[in-house]
Design an enzyme around this catalytic site. Structure first.
Site: not given
Length: 323
Positions: A12, A55, A86-87
């Site tokens: 993101t 990710s 971030t995942d």
């Protein structure tokens, strides 16, 4: 003069929102290139694009490729910032922490809102990460995650919310530092850290979460897949339904290491309960207990450990005695 490099991997933080549809997707040019910020110090900042991947597309082999790139860059640079989705950010951070043998600061950061969304945290987190890398106190701390004015150790940090910008937390011990407008403040650090350099990731390790009423069916499917190892997120302090025991025993008898963590956010597993399926029985059977890792991180550690050894006693020491 310090030299830093920002390594972009996607996520993101490297995406933009389509204002007509609301969708967030990749863009040809990284939106955070040429940072408009004065760091008030003599610093050279270079950039490198390693991947342009969301990710969920990042694999352990991508993580290893990234680690090898970082090793090379650290010869020339004083510190590194990695931008990441971030995942799976916490998994990449922990993987790097396990394989990188360096005292120089390596920081991972990301964003919950893309650069052109209202309230974006992208540029702020990137600037904060660079400030941390520039701090002399950031040395010898292992790989760190910087998000939302907090500094977390890779071993403890986890994503706790699907959308909140304060998603990254360290439930066990809290952040190891904070970022203020004027200062980078570290208030504690890990007491020990062990690294396991590897050249390849070739093993297959599965991850299972325990649940009420769990039986042997999933374990039999995993057995038929010929795994090199298995991580189980057990109940509470490390317990499982009794119906799973025959299949677990079969896997252990075939020298397939099984590592047990808790599906709970806080605490560690231990051989406390002696009933069938309890931690005491699992320990006596040869199940390996962890030192407080989450399931995804224990899986990565087992993947890495198996590249160096298949000796059950050595694996037990790696998970139960080392950090």
């Amino acid at each position: 003069m310090k030299k830093l490099i920002i390594i972009h991997t996607g996520g993101t933080i490297s995406m933009l929102e389509n204002k007509d549809t609301g969708e967030v997707n990749t863009t040809e040019d990284h939106p955070l290139s040429n940072i408009p910020y004065n760091f008030r110090t003599n610093v050279i900042i270079d950039e490198h694009i390693a991947f342009s991947l969301p990710s969920p597309h990042i694999t352990p082999n991508h993580m290893l490729e990234l680690a090898k790139s970082i090793d090379k860059f650290l010869i020339e640079y004083d510190g590194i910032v990695v931008t990441h989705g971030t995942d799976t950010l916490e998994e990449t951070a922990y993987f790097l922490d396990l394989v990188l043998d360096t005292e120089k600061p390596v920081i991972l950061t990301g964003a919950m809102r893309s650069s052109n969304e209202i309230g974006s945290d992208a540029l702020y987190n990137l600037i904060s990460s660079i400030r941390v890398v520039l701090s002399p106190d950031a040395y010898s701390k292992g790989v760190l995650v910087v998000m939302n004015d907090e500094i977390h150790s890779a071993i403890n940090v986890t994503k706790t919310s699907t959308s909140n910008i304060a998603t990254f937390q360290s439930p066990q011990y809290g952040p190891i530092g904070i970022i203020t407008k004027e200062s980078i403040i570290f208030h504690h650090q890990l007491v020990a850290r062990t690294t396991y350099p590897v050249e390849n990731i070739s093993k297959q390790v599965f991850l299972l979460k325990a649940y009420a009423g769990m039986d042997n069916k999933l374990f039999e499917i995993i057995h038929d897949g010929h795994p090199d190892g298995l991580v189980i997120e057990g109940l509470g302090q490390g317990n499982l339904p009794k119906e799973t025991i025959p299949s677990i025993r079969k896997l252990i008898n075939e020298n397939i290491p099984i590592v047990l963590v808790s599906r709970s956010f806080r605490g560690t597993v231990g051989p406390t309960y002696a009933y069938e399926g309890g931690g005491r029985q699992l320990k006596d059977m040869g199940v390996i207990f962890t030192n407080g890792l989450t399931g995804p991180k224990a899986r990565l550690k087992l993947l890495i450990a198996l590249e160096n050894t298949t000796d059950h006693m050595v694996l037990r020491d790696i998970f139960e005695k080392e950090f």
